[in-house]
Design an enzyme around this catalytic site. Structure first.
Site, PDB file in Angstrom:
ATOM      1  CE1 TYR A 143      -3.395   2.669   0.242  1.00 11.70           C
ATOM      2  CE2 TYR A 143      -4.015   1.818   2.399  1.00 11.70           C
ATOM      3  CZ  TYR A 143      -4.245   2.669   1.347  1.00 11.70           C
ATOM      4  OH  TYR A 143      -5.307   3.535   1.388  1.00 11.70           O
ATOM      5  CE  LYS A 168      -6.236   0.551  -1.138  1.00  9.64           C
ATOM      6  NZ  LYS A 168      -6.912   0.209   0.126  1.00  9.64           N
TER       7      LYS A 168
END
Length: 319
Positions: A143, A168
């Site tokens: 992330y 992400k």
């Protein structure tokens, strides 16, 4: 956990990625029955995957024991219908511990959130995520946001690490993301690396991310207005930009503008939306605070407008 690799199951999904809230009872303790009902509602509504105990699920507020209980409940409730991805974060040693708990609970993968507080250099970040990948059999999505921002060269190296399957993006720099995609595509042409739009209300930037080739995205809206989220997902993936823009103008932009009016609203406003749908998941834990009453009223009106844009679909309860 299912036998199919997570990367394969996420390559082409037919619905939004569901980030459920974590349910608490009146005493502030976990309410696993309410959590299971929330998960089941999302699956029945068409979620393509469950991302449990991540940002929207208040990963930061859960003890390791609570984290394990929630991930296990999500795995049991999905029963292999869709993959379950669990959050993991903090420093390397603690992230590894959460990975072990998630793996023991039957999760299919991990969303590796930024390390706690510290601002590390690129080499340190690479070693952190590589160590996490080496310590677990679960596939990992890294992330990118806040204090974990990567150069294209670092993402190329992350893509080489066994077990790391995707990135992400919660930062929102499309120039950087285009350079990342180009670098990985050039340097690792045989690598099927996944990319996700992970901004707080990803639908608002869906057209822009689609333009550079990123179609996967997290949907906080799906937690409280799944019909709207599904209608948007269908329109975005089919190229129905008229519907996409209608929902952006009438629902998503007002929602994002409301979210910007309070700190922590990316979580607490979503949880308020779930309660407005008739599902009592409790409030947020400190240090987050509940939205102001005026903002709850505005959220109600935005949701009603969103459903009106769908025409004959009316909001239901217990989504």
């Amino acid at each position: 956990m299912t036998s199919a690799p997570l990367a394969a199951r996420l390559t082409r999904v037919a619905g939004p990625l569901f980030f459920p809230v974590t349910a608490y009872g009146p005493d502030g303790a976990l309410d696993l029955d309410a959590f299971r009902a929330h998960i089941r509602g999302g699956i029945d509504a068409g979620a393509a995957a469950i991302f449990a105990c991540c940002g929207t699920g208040e990963f930061h507020a859960l003890t390791p024991e609570e984290f394990g209980d929630c991930v296990r409940a999500a795995v049991e409730e999905t029963a292999g219908e869709v993959p379950v991805v669990a959050g993991a974060g903090y420093g390397t040693a603690i992230a590894v511990r959460y990975a072990e708990i998630a793996e023991a609970a039957g999760a299919d993968g991990l969303l590796a959130m930024p390390p706690y507080l510290v601002v590390a250099d690129q080499d340190g970040l690479l070693r952190h995520y590589a160590a996490l990948a080496a310590a677990t059999g679960l596939e990992i999505i890294v992330y990118q946001r806040d204090n974990a921002l990567f150069t294209p060269e670092t993402v190329v190296e992350l893509a080489k690490v066994d077990g790391i399957i995707g990135l992400k993006d919660g930062h929102g720099d499309l120039d950087l993301m285009q350079r990342i995609l180009s670098a990985v595509r050039t340097r690792e042409p045989d690598r099927d690396f996944l990319y996700f739009n992970g901004l707080p209300t990803a639908e608002l930037t869906g057209l822009a991310y689609r333009g550079i080739g990123i179609s996967l995205y997290s949907s906080a809206v799906f937690a409280f207005a799944p019909e709207i989220a599904l209608a948007f997902h269908r329109a975005l993936t089919s190229g129905d930009d008229t519907t996409v823009n209608r929902l952006i103008d009438g629902f998503y932009r007002p929602l994002v503008e409301l979210r910007a009016q309070g700190r922590g609203y990316a979580v607490s406003l979503v949880k308020a939306g779930v309660r407005l749908r008739g599902h009592d998941v409790g409030g947020v834990r400190t240090p987050l605070s509940e939205p102001q009453p005026a903002h709850i009223k505005e959220l109600t009106e935005i949701i009603e407008r969103g459903y009106a844009l769908l025409g004959d679909t009316e909001p239901g309860a217990d989504a």
